[in-house]
Design a protein around this motif. Structure first.
Motif, PDB file in Angstrom:
ATOM      1  N   ASN A 204      -9.243  44.498  48.797  1.00 32.19           N
ATOM      2  CA  ASN A 204      -8.499  43.241  48.653  1.00 32.19           C
ATOM      3  C   ASN A 204      -7.029  43.371  49.033  1.00 32.19           C
ATOM      4  OD1 ASN A 204      -7.415  44.570  46.427  1.00 32.19           O
ATOM      5  ND2 ASN A 204      -8.687  43.464  44.942  1.00 32.19           N
ATOM      6  N   ALA A 205      -6.665  44.498  49.639  1.00 31.04           N
ATOM      7  CA  ALA A 205      -5.283  44.687  50.095  1.00 31.04           C
ATOM      8  C   ALA A 205      -5.256  45.675  51.243  1.00 31.04           C
ATOM      9  CB  ALA A 205      -4.397  45.188  48.951  1.00 31.04           C
ATOM     10  N   ILE A 206      -4.331  45.458  52.157  1.00 31.57           N
ATOM     11  CA  ILE A 206      -4.041  46.474  53.169  1.00 31.57           C
ATOM     12  C   ILE A 206      -2.606  46.925  52.963  1.00 31.57           C
ATOM     13  CG2 ILE A 206      -5.708  45.749  54.918  1.00 31.57           C
ATOM     14  CD1 ILE A 206      -3.466  44.243  56.342  1.00 31.57           C
ATOM     15  N   GLN A 207      -2.376  48.193  53.167  1.00 30.70           N
ATOM     16  CA  GLN A 207      -1.020  48.759  53.098  1.00 30.70           C
ATOM     17  C   GLN A 207      -0.682  49.224  54.498  1.00 30.70           C
ATOM     18  OE1 GLN A 207       0.128  51.279  49.650  1.00 30.70           O
ATOM     19  NE2 GLN A 207       0.472  52.873  51.177  1.00 30.70           N
ATOM     20  N   VAL A 208       0.236  48.506  55.144  1.00 33.15           N
ATOM     21  CA  VAL A 208       0.464  48.688  56.576  1.00 33.15           C
ATOM     22  C   VAL A 208       1.655  49.600  56.829  1.00 33.15           C
ATOM     23  CG1 VAL A 208       0.618  47.496  58.786  1.00 33.15           C
ATOM     24  CG2 VAL A 208      -0.361  46.320  56.821  1.00 33.15           C
ATOM     25  N   MET A 209       1.412  50.644  57.596  1.00 36.69           N
ATOM     26  CA  MET A 209       2.448  51.607  57.939  1.00 36.69           C
ATOM     27  C   MET A 209       3.170  51.187  59.219  1.00 36.69           C
ATOM     28  SD  MET A 209       0.154  55.031  57.416  1.00 36.69           S
ATOM     29  CE  MET A 209       1.563  56.093  57.737  1.00 36.69           C
ATOM     30  N   ALA A 210       4.333  51.789  59.427  1.00 34.25           N
ATOM     31  CA  ALA A 210       5.051  51.763  60.710  1.00 34.25           C
ATOM     32  C   ALA A 210       5.392  50.358  61.194  1.00 34.25           C
ATOM     33  CB  ALA A 210       4.233  52.507  61.778  1.00 34.25           C
ATOM     34  N   ILE A 211       5.747  49.468  60.279  1.00 31.81           N
ATOM     35  CA  ILE A 211       6.143  48.111  60.667  1.00 31.81           C
ATOM     36  C   ILE A 211       7.583  48.091  61.182  1.00 31.81           C
ATOM     37  CG2 ILE A 211       6.659  45.811  59.781  1.00 31.81           C
ATOM     38  CD1 ILE A 211       3.708  46.280  60.252  1.00 31.81           C
ATOM     39  N   GLN A 212       8.507  48.716  60.465  1.00 31.12           N
ATOM     40  CA  GLN A 212       9.907  48.722  60.901  1.00 31.12           C
ATOM     41  C   GLN A 212      10.053  49.529  62.186  1.00 31.12           C
ATOM     42  OE1 GLN A 212      10.738  50.185  56.867  1.00 31.12           O
ATOM     43  NE2 GLN A 212      12.510  48.832  56.850  1.00 31.12           N
ATOM     44  N   GLU A 213      10.877  49.032  63.091  1.00 31.96           N
ATOM     45  CA  GLU A 213      10.991  49.664  64.406  1.00 31.96           C
ATOM     46  C   GLU A 213      11.482  51.103  64.309  1.00 31.96           C
ATOM     47  OE1 GLU A 213       9.758  50.160  67.373  1.00 31.96           O
ATOM     48  OE2 GLU A 213      10.190  48.067  67.879  1.00 31.96           O
ATOM     49  N   HIS A 214      10.862  51.957  65.106  1.00 26.58           N
ATOM     50  CA  HIS A 214      11.198  53.379  65.131  1.00 26.58           C
ATOM     51  C   HIS A 214      11.088  53.873  66.571  1.00 26.58           C
ATOM     52  CE1 HIS A 214       6.993  52.559  64.197  1.00 26.58           C
ATOM     53  NE2 HIS A 214       6.652  53.671  64.808  1.00 26.58           N
ATOM     54  N   PRO A 215      12.051  54.654  67.021  1.00 30.23           N
ATOM     55  CA  PRO A 215      12.056  55.057  68.434  1.00 30.23           C
ATOM     56  C   PRO A 215      10.958  56.044  68.799  1.00 30.23           C
ATOM     57  CG  PRO A 215      13.893  56.056  67.252  1.00 30.23           C
ATOM     58  CD  PRO A 215      13.277  55.065  66.317  1.00 30.23           C
ATOM     59  N   TYR A 216      10.571  56.900  67.852  1.00 33.71           N
ATOM     60  CA  TYR A 216       9.571  57.931  68.159  1.00 33.71           C
ATOM     61  C   TYR A 216       8.251  57.570  67.496  1.00 33.71           C
ATOM     62  CZ  TYR A 216       7.334  62.544  68.466  1.00 33.71           C
ATOM     63  OH  TYR A 216       6.463  63.571  68.708  1.00 33.71           O
ATOM     64  N   PHE A 227      15.842  48.174  60.880  1.00 28.17           N
ATOM     65  CA  PHE A 227      15.152  47.892  59.624  1.00 28.17           C
ATOM     66  C   PHE A 227      14.618  46.468  59.535  1.00 28.17           C
ATOM     67  CE2 PHE A 227      17.259  51.779  58.850  1.00 28.17           C
ATOM     68  CZ  PHE A 227      16.574  52.412  57.829  1.00 28.17           C
ATOM     69  N   PHE A 228      15.167  45.555  60.324  1.00 30.38           N
ATOM     70  CA  PHE A 228      14.739  44.162  60.266  1.00 30.38           C
ATOM     71  C   PHE A 228      13.818  43.785  61.427  1.00 30.38           C
ATOM     72  CE2 PHE A 228      18.497  44.403  57.678  1.00 30.38           C
ATOM     73  CZ  PHE A 228      18.284  43.490  56.651  1.00 30.38           C
ATOM     74  N   ALA A 229      13.483  44.736  62.278  1.00 29.67           N
ATOM     75  CA  ALA A 229      12.688  44.435  63.471  1.00 29.67           C
ATOM     76  C   ALA A 229      11.283  44.990  63.334  1.00 29.67           C
ATOM     77  CB  ALA A 229      13.365  45.021  64.712  1.00 29.67           C
ATOM     78  N   PRO A 230      10.245  44.139  63.367  1.00 32.75           N
ATOM     79  CA  PRO A 230       8.875  44.666  63.396  1.00 32.75           C
ATOM     80  C   PRO A 230       8.623  45.369  64.717  1.00 32.75           C
ATOM     81  CG  PRO A 230       8.871  42.286  63.697  1.00 32.75           C
ATOM     82  CD  PRO A 230      10.283  42.676  63.389  1.00 32.75           C
ATOM     83  N   SER A 231       7.908  46.465  64.674  1.00 38.76           N
ATOM     84  CA  SER A 231       7.724  47.293  65.865  1.00 38.76           C
ATOM     85  C   SER A 231       7.133  46.482  67.018  1.00 38.76           C
ATOM     86  CB  SER A 231       6.814  48.481  65.549  1.00 38.76           C
ATOM     87  OG  SER A 231       6.647  49.279  66.695  1.00 38.76           O
ATOM     88  N   SER A 232       7.846  46.438  68.119  1.00 43.28           N
ATOM     89  CA  SER A 232       7.416  45.635  69.265  1.00 43.28           C
ATOM     90  C   SER A 232       6.310  46.312  70.056  1.00 43.28           C
ATOM     91  CB  SER A 232       8.615  45.361  70.182  1.00 43.28           C
ATOM     92  OG  SER A 232       9.143  46.577  70.695  1.00 43.28           O
ATOM     93  N   ARG A 233       6.083  47.606  69.825  1.00 38.53           N
ATOM     94  CA  ARG A 233       5.009  48.280  70.562  1.00 38.53           C
ATOM     95  C   ARG A 233       3.646  47.722  70.181  1.00 38.53           C
ATOM     96  NH1 ARG A 233       7.393  52.290  67.497  1.00 38.53           N
ATOM     97  NH2 ARG A 233       8.109  53.431  69.331  1.00 38.53           N
ATOM     98  N   ASN A 234       3.555  46.990  69.053  1.00 39.38           N
ATOM     99  CA  ASN A 234       2.293  46.408  68.611  1.00 39.38           C
ATOM    100  C   ASN A 234       2.190  44.911  68.902  1.00 39.38           C
ATOM    101  OD1 ASN A 234       3.010  48.463  65.889  1.00 39.38           O
ATOM    102  ND2 ASN A 234       1.342  48.911  67.295  1.00 39.38           N
ATOM    103  N   GLY A 235       3.281  44.312  69.404  1.00 38.83           N
ATOM    104  CA  GLY A 235       3.232  42.885  69.693  1.00 38.83           C
ATOM    105  C   GLY A 235       4.496  42.183  69.236  1.00 38.83           C
ATOM    106  N   THR A 236       4.402  40.885  69.092  1.00 39.58           N
ATOM    107  CA  THR A 236       5.566  40.061  68.775  1.00 39.58           C
ATOM    108  C   THR A 236       5.648  39.788  67.270  1.00 39.58           C
ATOM    109  OG1 THR A 236       4.437  37.922  68.928  1.00 39.58           O
ATOM    110  CG2 THR A 236       5.216  38.909  70.991  1.00 39.58           C
ATOM    111  N   PRO A 237       6.827  39.320  66.799  1.00 41.19           N
ATOM    112  CA  PRO A 237       6.930  38.933  65.388  1.00 41.19           C
ATOM    113  C   PRO A 237       5.922  37.866  64.996  1.00 41.19           C
ATOM    114  CG  PRO A 237       9.108  39.110  66.378  1.00 41.19           C
ATOM    115  CD  PRO A 237       8.129  39.246  67.494  1.00 41.19           C
TER     116      PRO A 237
END
Length: 674
Positions: A204-216, A227-237
């Motif tokens: 009943n829950a997912i815990q999602v990793m690696a949301i905040q943008e990271h260069p590596y 810290f305020f940017a969702p990782s763009s390598r997975n798509g758009t906000p």
């Protein structure tokens, strides 16, 4: 001040009451300072994301940045050919805040931009600390901030979602590695392909990793740059918002794995030295600033500007993306100046020896209060290994306000047992102690393995049990091996005893529920930048000719059983039998009786256990044929307790059952005799 409930509930804390109460007062005083003595709320304070960064008004674009060490700042981007033009020069507004206003028609959706910053003795290009989208050029690999201003923003269909915490059953996941192909997966693919699996599996829950943008990419998302940017390598906000909205439609809460324990040290991509100074968001003392073990930078939680940044970050993800809460990473590192490295933590004195960071503790307390102020139904979880008392206790009782703490002792126990103990020495008393040893007033998230236990250099539980035989004997069309039979049996038992002794919630990492083979290794120079081990081979669980589906099917049945009991995690858990020489453990929750025979060879006929008198039926059997077992029990047979005058006054009788070796049985009390 009256004695805090935290100390009243645990007399062993009384010698440290002065330290605990002083910390509590410090937290209260800091909140008063930030909220103008209560005239505002913490939520009012945590609105920096609405002021800083690139903001669009009805009349113009406004960009603001906190950079007290800067002497000159220009906004440069694709809209002005990356030139430092006078009309894009930021003005110093005082208190370290810089600002520039640009006509609406000059900046457009998907434009790229950066800040060019001068300071005494140097200059450099910087990505704004408060920017909400960052993209990487596929050719140059350079990161830049990007304007996200689509004609139509995503509109949430589901509002007012409330997580189901009865109990909280968490499927830990990583969007990028959730695809079968050897590449980075997307938010859309996760929404379409993985969310239905999570729902079908019963979590009943997912815990999602690696949301905040990271260069590596290989940092697993733990070296955050923006810290305020969702990782763009997975798509758009908007695609991330659609994922969260769809999860809510399915009744699945979305918990974000948030990193506020440190930041990447990269200057061009991150928040390090935005204004040329080393201590903008970080301590001035180099020893405290640099995290030796993580090669990253530690925040200075004593600065109000840092509190503003991090608290605003919490509120931003709740308000803008509708996350249902957070799992705070690296809490141990935050609590202690030593980051917990080399510490023993064998007595209470180790928690109150003057090496704790009162400002970090204050931040965590304020963060929990803010999060529950913004969303009273939000869930917060602390990843903390030292066992600091009060972490998951209400703030007014003297605690830090987390809803749960990770039971990090349990996976360590299972790994140590598998590595160091002969099967005959898997003693029920030790298993019971490790799975139920916790502070009575704090809820925990129990788990066998998270992503931590599956990283390269380590092994998943299934790989420890089966090892190389996974390559040769997991087909149902071939002869099995002893290691595979043993591994499948123990994998189910380990999960069953861990998941059914919870006092809060249960977690698994995606794929591990069906025994995903091998380890996790992200693309890096050492593996030729391969995605081979940074993906999930879902077809293994779907192929009925392979044995993986046995484990996946059992996991579904186990989760279904837990959810069949309302508020399972709050039901009393009573040990009714343990005998190390027989390797037998039994306990009851509600009307469910759990019996385990961990012995590798001995099966017991008519093994007697004292249980509440009545009629029982088998509702789950790890040895059942559909779960890859040998089917040695007839699960259709009901069991009746035998009357014993000695124990009858206590409502107990002898329940006798056939207990095959390496088997766990769950029986349900149908009619209790009085």
């Amino acid at each position: 001040m009256d004695m805090l409930d935290m100390i009243k509930n645990d007399p062993w804390l009384e010698p440290y009451s002065e330290i605990i109460e002083a910390q509590h007062r410090h937290n209260i005083d800091k909140e008063k300072e930030l909220t103008q003595n209560g005239r505002d709320s913490l939520s009012d304070f945590a609105t920096g994301y609405l002021y800083f960064g690139l903001q669009k008004t009805d009349k113009e674009w406004v960009l603001r940045e906190w950079a007290p060490g800067a002497t000159e700042i220009f906004l440069a981007g694709t809209f002005n050919r990356w030139q430092r033009l006078e009309s894009y020069r930021l003005k110093n507004k005082g208190n370290g805040v810089w600002e520039v206003k640009i006509p609406l028609e000059r900046i457009h959706h998907l434009d790229l931009y950066k800040l060019f910053v001068r300071w005494d003795g140097g200059n450099g290009e910087r990505i704004p600390a408060w920017c909400k989208r960052v993209v990487q050029d596929p050719d140059t690999l350079i990161f830049s901030a990007q304007v996200w201003d689509p004609e139509h923003y995503y509109t949430f269909r589901n509002t007012g979602f409330k997580p189901d915490t009865s109990p909280l059953l968490i499927y830990e996941c990583h969007v990028g590695m959730a695809t079968e192909e050897e590449r980075i997966g997307t938010y859309n693919e996760f929404r379409q392909q993985v969310l239905p699996r999570v729902k079908e599996n019963g979590y009943n829950a997912i815990q999602v990793m690696a949301i905040q943008e990271h260069p590596y990419y290989g940092s697993f998302g733990y070296h955050v740059s923006s810290f305020f940017a969702p990782s763009s390598r997975n798509g758009t906000p908007d695609e991330l918002k659609a994922l969260i909205d769809e999860a809510h439609e399915m009744g699945i809460a979305v918990i974000m794995d948030i990193v506020h324990s440190h930041a990447v040290k990269n200057e061009a991509e991150g928040i390090a030295r935005i204004d040329g100074s080393y201590d903008l968001y970080f301590p001035s003392d180099p020893q405290r600033r640099y995290h030796q073990a993580w090669d990253s930078l530690c925040f200075d939680y004593g600065k109000n500007e840092v509190l503003h940044f991090l608290l605003s970050n919490c509120k931003y993800w709740l308000e803008e993306f509708h996350f249902d809460g957070f799992r705070f990473d690296g809490v141990t590192s935050m609590l202690y100046y030593s980051h917990g490295l080399g510490e023993n933590f064998s007595t209470y004195a180790d928690y109150y020896n003057g090496r704790q960071d009162p400002d970090a503790i204050c931040y965590l307390t304020l963060a929990n209060k803010l999060i529950h102020e913004v969303n009273p139904n939000a869930v917060t979880i602390a990843e903390e290994v030292s066992g600091m008392p009060g972490l998951a206790l209400k703030i007014e009782k003297g605690g830090y306000g987390f809803d749960y703490r990770m039971a990090m002792n349990i996976p360590d126990f299972w790994i140590k047992t598998i590595k160091e103990k002969q099967d005959e020495d898997w003693h029920p008393t030790a298993i019971w102690w490790e799975t139920t040893n916790r502070r009575a007033d704090e809820k925990t998230i129990s788990y066998v393995e998270s992503h931590d236990q599956a990283l390269v250099g380590d092994k998943t539980i299934i790989f420890r049990l089966i090892d190389s035989d996974m390559y040769w004997f997991m087909s149902k069309l071939m002869q099995s091996s002893y290691r595979v039979d043993r591994g499948i049996a123990l994998h189910k038992m380990i999960r069953l005893v861990t998941a059914t002794t919870i006092n809060g919630g249960y977690l698994t990492f995606m794929g591990n529920e069906f025994g995903h083979p091998e380890w996790i290794d992200f693309p890096r120079e050492g593996n030729g930048w391969s995605h081979k081990y940074a993906r999930r081979q879902w077809h293994l669980a779907d192929d009925t000719n392979l044995k993986y589906h046995y484990l996946g099917d059992f996991d579904k049945a186990m989760i279904r059983l837990i959810r069949s009991v309302p508020d399972f995690q709050t039901t009393p858990i009573n040990k009714i039998w343990d005998k190390d020489e027989d390797n037998i453990l039994a306990y009851m929750r509600d009307k469910l009786l759990f019996i385990y025979n961990f012995h590798p060879q001995k099966s017991y006929s008519d093994y007697g256990i004292l249980a509440p008198e009545g009629e029982y039926e088998i509702v789950l059997n790890t040895d059942a044929l559909p779960f890859g077992g040998f089917g040695l029990n007839d699960d259709r047979i009901h069991h009746f307790t035998q009357h014993d005058p000695l124990y009858a006054p206590h409502g107990k009788g002898w329940l006798k059952a056939y207990l095959p070796a390496r088997t766990g049985l769950v029986l349900k009390l149908l009619n209790q005799q009085k």
